[in-house]
Design an enzyme around this catalytic site. Structure first.
Site, PDB file in Angstrom:
ATOM      1  N   GLY A   1       0.808  -1.215   0.000  1.00 55.31           N
ATOM      2  CA  GLY A   1       0.000   0.000   0.000  1.00 55.31           C
ATOM      3  C   GLY A   1       0.834   1.256   0.000  1.00 55.31           C
ATOM      4  O   GLY A   1       0.569   2.204  -0.754  1.00 55.31           O
TER       5      GLY A   1
ATOM      6  N   ALA B   1       6.130 -14.720  -0.633  1.00 56.58           N
ATOM      7  CA  ALA B   1       6.453 -15.851  -1.511  1.00 56.58           C
ATOM      8  C   ALA B   1       6.197 -15.552  -2.986  1.00 56.58           C
ATOM      9  O   ALA B   1       6.012 -16.485  -3.768  1.00 56.58           O
ATOM     10  CB  ALA B   1       5.666 -17.086  -1.075  1.00 56.58           C
TER      11      ALA B   1
ATOM     12  N   HIS C   1      -0.900 -13.811   6.609  1.00 55.67           N
ATOM     13  CA  HIS C   1      -1.746 -12.830   5.928  1.00 55.67           C
ATOM     14  C   HIS C   1      -2.735 -12.222   6.910  1.00 55.67           C
ATOM     15  O   HIS C   1      -3.911 -12.557   6.930  1.00 55.67           O
ATOM     16  CB  HIS C   1      -2.474 -13.490   4.751  1.00 55.67           C
ATOM     17  CG  HIS C   1      -1.551 -14.116   3.761  1.00 55.67           C
ATOM     18  ND1 HIS C   1      -1.753 -15.370   3.226  1.00 55.67           N
ATOM     19  CD2 HIS C   1      -0.386 -13.666   3.230  1.00 55.67           C
ATOM     20  CE1 HIS C   1      -0.765 -15.664   2.388  1.00 55.67           C
ATOM     21  NE2 HIS C   1       0.076 -14.643   2.383  1.00 55.67           N
TER      22      HIS C   1
END
Length: 552
Positions: free
Chosen positions: A26, A101, A479
Site C-alpha cells: 500500500g 512468496a 496474511h
C-alpha cells in the site's frame, strides 16, 4: 530529509504534502502515484534498507533474517503473537515484498460480495483495471514456468483428494530470464533497476540475493525515488497527531533505540497509514486512546482477519535423494480441497531450516488442550526414533513441503488494547462471523495427502506435520488483514470507500488493514490493486486544494 517549512497550504506551513507510514504494497503504490501527481512525499519505514547482497544467506543468520531491533536483529521477518493467532509479517524498505512468496493470485467472487462492502461498489468490475495495473507493475508471470518433483507431488495429492481438476501452477512475481544472468531493466523501459534471472534457489522468503524477485524495491519504490519521493528507513512512527489548523504532526524515533532515540516531528498536510495491518492498527488504537486522533471510529479492531489460515506440511525422515524438494521459487502450485479452501506448497532453500522449529507432531485440533498434549506425547512414545527424525532441523527445507491453507470463510477477530506489565499491548477476542479457527481439518487432510505422495515418490518414510502454536490452539497466519476496514459509515468501519479515515480528513489507510474480508488467496495483489484504486481518486497537487474527492 528535506528542509522544514517549505510547503505552504493556506495559512499553515507544512514540511511535507504527504507522509506515508510504511513501504509495503500500500505504501509503495501511494508513494509512486502521489509523487507522479506532484505531491512532496516522505516515506517512513521502521525496517532497514537492503541491497540484494545484504539479505541473509540462510534463515540461520538471525540478525539479518529476524526482526527484533531491541536485540540488534534488523531482518525482514517479523513475528507477532496474539491470544488467537501467531502472525508472520515483513520488515524493511519494501515491507512484506521482501519476505513474501512472490505469489499474486486474484481472489474469487466471494471476496467481492462480502456484505461488509458489497453495497458500496461492484468491486469485481471496479478493481479489474487496477488488478491489471498491479500485475504489470509487479511483473506477474501468470503460470510458474517450471515443473519438478514438488509440482508433481502436489498434482498427485490433489488427485488423491478427488480435486485434481483444481490443480494449477501459481502466478508469481519473478524475473526468470536466463538463470544468473544480469540484464537491463526488462519491465519499465530502462527506468527500473537491472535484474538477474532466477536461479530457483528457493530462498525467496529469506530475501532474494539473486535480484530476480520482483520486490517493491524493483518497481514501485525504485520509480518513486527516481521521481522525487524520499524514503527514510529505520524510523518508527510513535505518534500521529491532528493539528488545530488542519494537517498532522508525525513523530518518529530511531527503530530499536534504547537510549538515543533521535525523536523528530514533521508536519504534513495529509498522512497515509500503510504500516501493515499490525503497525497500522497499533497506531490507530494508540492514537485514539491518547487523544491524538480522537475521532477514530469505535469500529477500529473489528473484522480483523487471518485469511482463515493454517500452516501445516509434510516431512520425510531423511532427504529423498530422488526429489529436489528445495529447488524452485517459494510457492509454485495450488489446489482447492473444497470451494472455500485453497492449498499451496511452500518451500525454503537449502540451509534455511530455522522456521522448521515451529513444526510439531500433528494433533487433533478439535480436542481439548489436555487431549492434544496427550496425543502428542502418545504419538511420540509409540515411535520416538521416527518422531525425532521427522522433527530434526537437519536439512529440514530439503526434506519436506509446507502446506499453506487459506479460506474465504467469514470469520474474524476483534483487537483492542490492554495494559500488561505497565505497557499497552494489543490483544484479541473472537469477532463477527464464525469463530476464527484454531485448526483446519482441510489442512490436516491436505498435509496427509502430500506426505503420502512424498513417501511414495521419495522412497523414504514421511509424515504430516502441524505446528507448535497449533498444539496450543493458536494458528499461524502470514496474511493478517483488516481491523480498519472499508465501510459505509463510521459505525461499521474505519475508512470510507476511498480509504479516508472517518472523522479525520486528510488521514488515509491504504494497506491490508483496510481489506474487509478473507480473500482466500495471498492478498498482496489485492492490496496493490486497492491502493492503485485509492490513489486514482486523488487530484493533482494544487487541484481542489490537494484533497481527494469529498467525503460523503
Amino acid at each position: 530529509m528535506r528542509d522544514a517549512g517549505t510547503t505552504a497550504r493556506g495559512d499553515s506551513v507544512f514540511d511535507e504534502d504527504v507522509v506515508v507510514i510504511g513501504s509495503g504494497f500500500g505504501g509503495s503504490v501511494s508513494a509512486l502515484r502521489l509523487v507522479d501527481k506532484g505531491y512532496r512525499v516522505l516515506v517512513y519505514e521502521a525496517g532497514r534498507r537492503f541491497e540484494d547482497e545484504d539479505f541473509a544467506k540462510t534463515s540461520w543468520d538471525v540478525r539479518r533474517y529476524l526482526w527484533a531491533p531491541a536485540l540488534g536483529c534488523y531482518g525482514i521477518q517479523r513475528i507477532h503473537r496474539l491470544p488467537h493467532v501467531m502472525i508472520l509479517a515483513g520488515a524493511g524498505v519494501g515491507g512484506g515484498s521482501l519476505n513474501y512468496a512472490n505469489t499474486l493470485y486474484q481472489p474469487g467472487g466471494a471476496f467481492f460480495t462480502d456484505p461488509q462492502w458489497s453495497a458500496l461498489a461492484d468491486w469485481d468490475a471496479e478493481l479489474s483495471p487496477h488488478y491489471a495495473t498491479a500485475k504489470r507493475m509487479l511483473g506477474v508471470v501468470d503460470r510458474y514456468p517450471h515443473s519438478g518433483p514438488v509440482e508433481r507431488i502436489m498434482a498427485g495429492a490433489a488427485e488423491d483428494l478427488g480435486v485434481g481438476d483444481t490443480f494449477r501452477h501459481a502466478p508469481v512475481g519473478v524475473w526468470f530470464g536466463k538463470p544468473g544472468e544480469r540484464t537491463a531493466d526488462p519491465f519499465f523501459d530502462g527506468e527500473g533497476p537491472d535484474r538477474t534471472g532466477c536461479t530457483l534457489c528457493g530462498n525467496c522468503m529469506v530475501g532474494c540475493r539473486v535480484g530476480a524477485k520482483n520486490t517493491l524495491m524493483k518497481n514501485y519504490l525504485a520509480l518513486a525515488e527516481r521521481r522525487g519521493a524520499v524514503i527514510e528507513p529505520l524510523r518508527t512512527v510513535t505518534e500521529v497527531r491532528e493539528l488545530p489548523g488542519g494537517g498532522f504532526a508525525v513523530t518518529t524515533e530511531r527503530s530499536g533505540a534504547w537510549l538515543r532515540r533521535e525523536r523528530r516531528t514533521v508536519r504534513a498536510r495529509q498522512v497515509v497509514l500503510a504500516a501493515g495491518t499490525w503497525g497500522t492498527q497499533q497506531l490507530l488504537h494508540r492514537m485514539k486512546q491518547s487523544g491524538a486522533l480522537p475521532r477514530i471510529s469505535d469500529a477500529v479492531g473489528r473484522l480483523t482477519r487471518t485469511n482463515s489460515e493454517a500452516l501445516d506440511g509434510a516431512i520425510a525422515t531423511e532427504v529423498p535423494t530422488s526429489l529436489e524438494l528445495a529447488k524452485g521459487v517459494a510457492i509454485t502450485t495450488s489446489f482447492h480441497v473444497d470451494e472455500r479452501t485453497h492449498v499451496e506448497n511452500v518451500r525454503y532453500g537449502p540451509g534455511s531450516n530455522l522456521m522448521g522449529a515451529l513444526a510439531s507432531i500433528m494433533v487433533p485440533g478439535d480436542a481439548s488442550l489436555g487431549r492434544r498434549l496427550g496425543t502428542l506425547v502418545g504419538r511420540f512414545l509409540r515411535a520416538p526414533i521416527r518422531q525425532v527424525r521427522l522433527g530434526s532441523l537437519r536439512r529440514w527445507s530439503e526434506r519436506g513441503i509446507i502446506a499453506l491453507v487459506m479460506q474465504t470463510v467469514d470469520n474474524s477477530l476483534t483487537l483492542s488494547l490492554r495494559r500488561r506489565f505497565g505497557r499497552l499491548v494489543m490483544t484479541s477476542r473472537q469477532g463477527h462471523g464464525e469463530p476464527n479457527p484454531s485448526h483446519l481439518p482441510q489442512a490436516h487432510r491436505a498435509a496427509a495427502a502430500i506426505a503420502a505422495r512424498v513417501q511414495k515418490e521419495g522412497g523414504v518414510p514421511a509424515g504430516a506435520r502441524g505446528s507448535w502454536p497449533e498444539v496450543f490452539g493458536i494458528p499461524l497466519t502470514a496474511h493478517f488483514l483488516g481491523g480498519a476496514v472499508i465501510s459505509a459509515s463510521p459505525e461499521t468501519g474505519v475508512v470510507d470507500r476511498y480509504h479516508r479515515v472517518w472523522g479525520h480528513p486528510g488521514l488515509h489507510v491504504v494497506d491490508g488493514a483496510a481489506v474487509p474480508a478473507n480473500p482466500g488467496v495471498n492478498p498482496s495483489l489485492t492490496i496493490t490493486a486497492l491502493a492503485e484504486r485509492a490513489m486514482s481518486f486523488w487530484p493533482r497537487s494544487g487541484d481542489v486544494d490537494g484533497r481527494p474527492v469529498q467525503q460523503t
